[in-house]
Design a protein around this motif. Structure first.
Motif, mmCIF file in Angstrom:
data_model
loop_
_atom_site.group_PDB
_atom_site.id
_atom_site.type_symbol
_atom_site.label_atom_id
_atom_site.label_comp_id
_atom_site.label_asym_id
_atom_site.label_seq_id
_atom_site.Cartn_x
_atom_site.Cartn_y
_atom_site.Cartn_z
ATOM 1 N N LEU A 1 0.762 -1.376 0.001
ATOM 2 C CA LEU A 1 0.107 -0.150 -0.011
ATOM 3 C C LEU A 1 0.901 1.392 -0.183
ATOM 4 O O LEU A 1 0.745 2.021 -0.914
ATOM 5 C CB LEU A 1 -0.853 -0.636 1.052
ATOM 6 N N LYS B 1 1.612 1.542 -3.785
ATOM 7 C CA LYS B 1 0.277 2.861 -4.251
ATOM 8 C C LYS B 1 -0.243 2.432 -5.611
ATOM 9 O O LYS B 1 -0.536 3.153 -6.137
ATOM 10 C CB LYS B 1 0.423 4.517 -4.100
ATOM 11 N N ASP C 1 -4.161 2.721 -6.785
ATOM 12 C CA ASP C 1 -5.514 3.272 -7.401
ATOM 13 C C ASP C 1 -5.938 3.589 -6.868
ATOM 14 O O ASP C 1 -6.933 4.586 -5.981
ATOM 15 C CB ASP C 1 -5.979 3.504 -8.936
ATOM 16 N N ALA C 2 -6.665 2.752 -5.848
ATOM 17 C CA ALA C 2 -7.729 2.672 -4.696
ATOM 18 C C ALA C 2 -7.920 1.535 -4.334
ATOM 19 O O ALA C 2 -6.999 0.234 -4.424
ATOM 20 C CB ALA C 2 -9.504 2.821 -5.591
ATOM 21 N N ILE D 1 -5.095 6.773 0.275
ATOM 22 C CA ILE D 1 -5.390 6.315 -0.920
ATOM 23 C C ILE D 1 -6.725 6.593 -1.141
ATOM 24 O O ILE D 1 -7.305 6.382 0.172
ATOM 25 C CB ILE D 1 -4.213 4.884 -1.094
ATOM 26 N N ALA E 1 -11.065 6.521 -8.068
ATOM 27 C CA ALA E 1 -9.988 6.198 -8.349
ATOM 28 C C ALA E 1 -9.917 7.227 -9.305
ATOM 29 O O ALA E 1 -8.619 8.200 -10.076
ATOM 30 C CB ALA E 1 -9.912 4.669 -9.576
ATOM 31 N N ARG F 1 -6.081 10.977 -5.035
ATOM 32 C CA ARG F 1 -5.999 11.197 -3.860
ATOM 33 C C ARG F 1 -5.771 11.623 -3.539
ATOM 34 O O ARG F 1 -6.596 13.373 -3.669
ATOM 35 C CB ARG F 1 -3.759 10.432 -3.732
ATOM 36 N N GLU G 1 0.138 12.470 2.128
ATOM 37 C CA GLU G 1 0.590 11.258 3.250
ATOM 38 C C GLU G 1 1.056 11.242 3.660
ATOM 39 O O GLU G 1 1.515 11.024 4.918
ATOM 40 C CB GLU G 1 1.521 10.688 1.762
#
Length: 715
Positions: free
Chosen positions: A75, A79, A81-82, A107, A161, A165, A195
């Motif tokens: 994860l 990374k 998309d969803a 995410i 998605a 983010r 993040e």
């Protein structure tokens, strides 16, 4: 546009069922890079541009187990998309704990609340719209079993998605938020905005992997440490526990006005069933009855009828079906070979080696499929997780974690995944003990051995198969108690955490799929490993040395195989089976346990007896007594597992020394138990050997000393 979606959720939340429903046959199975944890990917059936990555079942993103490390690494570094977060609707509070961590990653997350049909049936109500606002992400209602709501979940995943983010929105209490804001400003302000929250929380928890990844110097660590210590003093708790409490407080606030339980203090149907099945007095007797019933049906009744049909009919002289007579496979092949005028050695190889060996194993396939059917049903209905809970208290008295039952449960199918399942145990000590003892539990490969001994020497007695299972459990407990008294295995047990799903009838297609996958792996092994083993075995028993030359011999007692067996036979005479055939069967069993039966099929299949179809059983009675036969069974149940399982031990131990210890311990322990079974059993049959009984008594005395002596501690 190709979309990569991570499927995340707690164990037993229905994640595998959902993954299968979404992808169908469009699945790709491998291993995660660098580890032996299974990796599943698949294309969504109606949307092939969406790839679903099935993450291991986890409770959190704290790196305590290998599964959590794998999921977190994917994860954070890959990374996706969803994230499609599967949540068990019958246990919202516990499942949303992982959700709060997933949403911090930045995410896009879609929450799929599973088992909504069960929630509605119980009278509970969940306000999806309000909960969606609180959690800051879209929520859909689904039923993975009934495959409802899946299309909506996929559409929501595509929608989030496409948006990209996002910044997490949930908040903790003032002091904690102040410390997190300070950490973000001082350390992670250069990272992308979405993040920063996750890294700040992990730094607050003093997560060693994050500190190492960010390459923080001692000055920065000391700077943020002041804020962390201030919060710890304010809350009188350590930083990690503070975050855990904050998450649950946040979840409680979210659920306060959007989750209404019909019976807040009442008992659910699962609770009422558990009052009986997990009762402190009734739980273990009920479990014993359930196991006895399963093995009785699988090995002694239905399974035996089908196996007799296979052995005596399909792989025997022939059978009658729907009023028509059919020839058995060996007869058909023999007639074909005669017509083709095959050389005698080739005919012997095909009939005595391949058909005789592999056929004797395949004859037990019906028993194995019946057993797997019952085990899959118990797993699917939620009973097996209760057994792990029930046995936890008992296991701890013997120095084992309750989670040790999970590798044993998986190991009933095959010891290899059972040994690999030990990595879910957090404690290194408990994990090593689980790796050493898991193969004591009879796997599918040992079922033919149990069936052979029960049929040939005990008249298909119903008690033989269950006794093998309980001998395995007893061996696990005795080993745990002895090993925990040593300095290498001393220390506190790891805590036991396991989700107990509500009882429900599993869909028959899932039960049959599980049965087929496990059973088919057994059949494939018969067509590969066992086939090769039987060819080699045939060669060794068909050729011998005469005047220094290797020649084909009809006298099996002069064969190379006989020489090898007699070389080691003296070691097994105290155990009651000092004949070379039994020794060879035991040695070939180290390649694959099914080889024990197929070896006897090759070595004894040509015995001259009056009753057609039972020649192997008749010949077994000539080289075994019931006591020596049961001793042989016990030794092969408990000694070192097959080569594949030994390889799994080597991978999980990650140490040649510990791997060697595990295999040597298994063999020595099996020898000791088998010695006692035969020597003490001989006292009741009138064939006792005084020296042997004294040796068995000495072994028993030493084992009792190891069980009662004070535990040693590590320096």
């Amino acid at each position: 546009m190709n979309i990569k979606v991570a499927l995340a959720g707690n164990p037993n939340s229905g994640k595998t069922t959902l993954f299968n429903a979404l992808t169908g046959s469009n699945q790709f199975v491998g291993n995660w890079p660098g580890v032996t944890v299974e990796k599943k990917e698949g294309k969504v059936k109606k949307n092939p541009d969406i790839t679903v990555v099935d993450l291991p079942g986890i409770y959190s993103l704290s790196p305590y187990t290998l599964e959590e490390v794998v999921a977190r690494k994917y994860l954070v570094e890959e990374k996706p998309d969803a994230i499609l977060n599967l949540v068990d609707g019958t246990n919202l509070e516990r499942n949303l704990y992982l959700t709060t961590q997933l949403t911090e990653l930045g995410i896009p997350v879609v929450i799929a609340i599973n088992m909504m049909d069960v929630v509605r049936k119980s009278g509970d109500k969940i306000d999806i719209e309000k909960l969606s606002i609180h959690m800051g992400c879209p929520i859909v209602e689904i039923s993975a079993l009934k495959e409802t709501g899946l299309d909506e979940a996929v559409e929501q995943v595509k929608r989030v998605a496409a948006k990209g983010r996002k910044i997490p929105q949930h908040n903790f209490s003032g002091e904690v938020e102040h410390a997190l804001a300070h950490i973000e400003e001082a350390v992670v302000h250069e990272l992308p905005d979405e993040e920063q929250r996750w890294y700040a929380v992990k730094l607050f928890e003093r997560d060693g992997r994050v500190i190492e990844k960010l390459s923080l110097n001692s000055d920065i660590i000391s700077h943020i440490e002041k804020d962390i210590i201030h919060v710890e003093e304010e809350y009188d708790d350590d930083s990690e526990s503070i975050i855990i409490n904050e998450r649950y407080n946040y979840i409680a606030r979210c659920l306060a006005d959007c989750y209404k339980k019909k019976n807040k203090n009442g008992l659910t149907p699962s609770d009422k069933i558990d009052r009986v099945l997990t009762n402190r007095f009734l739980a273990l007797p009920i479990f014993a009855v359930v196991i006895f019933f399963i093995y009785y049906i699988s090995v002694s009744t239905v399974g035996t009828w089908m196996t007799d049909f296979m052995n005596d009919g399909v792989f025997g002289e022939g059978f009658t079906l729907f009023g028509k007579d059919f020839l058995g496979i060996p007869v058909i092949i023999e007639q074909l070979l005669v017509r083709l005028n095959c050389a005698p050695w080739l005919r012997s190889l095909i009939l005595d080696g391949i058909v005789g060996g592999v056929g004797s194993v395949l004859g037990f396939v019906p028993q194995i499929f019946v057993l797997f059917f019952f085990l899959a049903f118990l797993e699917g209905c939620g009973y097996m997780s209760r057994i792990a809970f029930v046995l936890d208290k008992l296991f701890r008295k013997f120095g084992l974690s309750g989670k040790s039952f999970i590798p044993m449960l998986v190991g009933t199918g095959c010891s290899v995944p059972g040994i690999m399942a030990s990595r879910t145990i957090e404690s290194d000590r408990d994990r090593k003990m689980a790796v050493i003892t898991t193969s004591f539990i009879p796997c599918s490969a040992k079922i033919p051995v149990i069936g052979l001994i029960a049929g040939a020497l005990f008249g298909k007695a119903a008690w033989v198969a269950p006794s093998a299972y309980f001998i395995g459990i007893t061996a696990v407990m005795v080993s745990g108690l002895m090993l925990k008294k040593t300095a290498a295995f001393s220390g506190a047990e790891a805590p036991f955490v396991m989700e107990l799903p509500p009882y429900h009838l599993p869909p028959m297609r899932n039960v049959l799929r599980s049965m087929w996958e496990r059973g088919w792996s057994f059949v494939k092994k018969a067509g590969t490993v066992i086939l090769l083993s039987m060819v080699i075995l045939w060669f060794l028993q068909s050729f011998g040395f005469e005047n220094g030359r290797l020649v084909m011999t009809e006298d099996i007692n002069k064969s190379v195989l006989s020489f090898i067996g007699n070389l080691f036979a003296w070691m097994f005479r105290p155990l009651g089976f000092g004949n070379w055939q039994s020794v060879v069967a035991t040695l070939t069993g180290l390649i694959a346990k099914e080889n024990v039966v197929s070896t006897f099929g090759v070595l004894l299949g040509n015995s001259e007896v009056s009753e057609a179809g039972n020649e192997i059983w008749q010949a077994m009675r000539g080289i075994f007594t019931p006591v020596s036969g049961y001793s042989f069974l016990v030794f092969n149940l408990l000694c070192a597992p097959c080569v594949a399982a030994m390889g799994a031990i080597r991978r999980e131990m990650n140490s040649l020394k510990w791997s060697a210890f595990a295999i040597i311990y298994q063999c020595v322990f099996a020898y000791a138990v088998s010695l006692m079974v035969y020597q003490f059993g001989s006292l009741f049959t009138g064939n006792a050997d005084i020296i042997g009984v004294i040796a068995a008594a000495a072994v028993l005395g030493y084992m009792l000393f190891l069980l009662v002596r004070p535990a040693k501690t590590k320096k």
